[in-house]
Design an enzyme around this catalytic site. Structure first.
Site, mmCIF file in Angstrom:
data_model
loop_
_atom_site.group_PDB
_atom_site.id
_atom_site.type_symbol
_atom_site.label_atom_id
_atom_site.label_comp_id
_atom_site.label_asym_id
_atom_site.label_seq_id
_atom_site.Cartn_x
_atom_site.Cartn_y
_atom_site.Cartn_z
ATOM 1 N N CYS A 117 -91.233 20.560 -81.403
ATOM 2 C CA CYS A 117 -90.482 21.796 -81.141
ATOM 3 C C CYS A 117 -90.763 22.910 -82.143
ATOM 4 C CB CYS A 117 -88.991 21.506 -81.092
ATOM 5 S SG CYS A 117 -88.318 20.960 -82.646
ATOM 6 N N ASP B 25 -92.059 24.079 -86.304
ATOM 7 C CA ASP B 25 -92.686 23.988 -87.611
ATOM 8 C C ASP B 25 -92.920 22.534 -88.013
ATOM 9 O OD1 ASP B 25 -92.059 26.620 -87.366
ATOM 10 O OD2 ASP B 25 -90.350 26.518 -88.724
ATOM 11 N N CYS C 68 -95.727 29.513 -89.156
ATOM 12 C CA CYS C 68 -96.013 30.944 -89.256
ATOM 13 C C CYS C 68 -96.928 31.218 -90.456
ATOM 14 C CB CYS C 68 -94.702 31.691 -89.405
ATOM 15 S SG CYS C 68 -93.965 31.466 -91.018
ATOM 16 N N CYS D 8 -89.594 28.751 -94.570
ATOM 17 C CA CYS D 8 -90.945 28.342 -94.141
ATOM 18 C C CYS D 8 -91.660 27.549 -95.236
ATOM 19 C CB CYS D 8 -91.796 29.547 -93.785
ATOM 20 S SG CYS D 8 -90.991 30.693 -92.669
HETATM 21 FE FE1 FES Z 1 -91.101 28.751 -88.734
HETATM 22 FE FE2 FES Z 1 -92.106 30.252 -90.697
HETATM 23 S S1 FES Z 1 -92.523 28.203 -90.284
HETATM 24 S S2 FES Z 1 -90.777 30.882 -89.102
#
Ligand code: FES
Length: 127
Positions: free
Chosen positions: A34, A36, A59, A103
């Protein structure tokens, strides 16, 4: 939201991305189904992390912090690497905008998991 020059540098040119075939230890954080997710591979020689690589879904901030984590860790003893925290990673990357701090929370956990995995494998070999 502004990223530090280091975040941009490591996002555009990530270090140690990839995997280590036959790694001595593997650790993960997050949920690959889902969002990260980080998987860290380590090779260990003489009680030091001789190589480290990672695969990530995340990200730019997550990619950059994973990249700099590998630079922080390479060559460290296992005990030194176990002391690395999420905050150390944020400091090393020159800070993160508040909405992006989470993150960076994958790296230290996945690293510690890889070290524990290595230690467990070693223990099993000795039995
Ligand atoms: Fe999910 Fe940065 S890893 S917003």
């Amino acid at each position: 939201m502004l990223y530090s020059d280091k975040v941009i540098e490591h996002f555009l040119n990530p270090k140690n991305a990839g995997y280590i075939p036959g790694a001595d230890g593997v650790g993960t954080m997050g949920d690959s189904s889902c969002g990260d997710y980080l998987r860290i591979y380590i090779s260990v020689k003489d009680n030091r992390i001789s190589d480290i690589k990672y695969e990530i879904i995340g990200c730019p901030a997550a990619i950059a912090t994973s990249s700099i984590l590998t630079e922080l860790v390479k060559g460290k003893t296992l005990d030194e690497a176990l002391k690395i925290t999420d905050l150390d990673v944020i400091k090393a990357i020159g800070g993160l905008p508040d909405p992006k701090v989470h993150c960076s929370n994958l790296g230290a956990g996945a690293l510690h998991g890889a070290i524990l995995d290595y230690k467990n494998r070693l223990r099993e070999k000795k039995q």
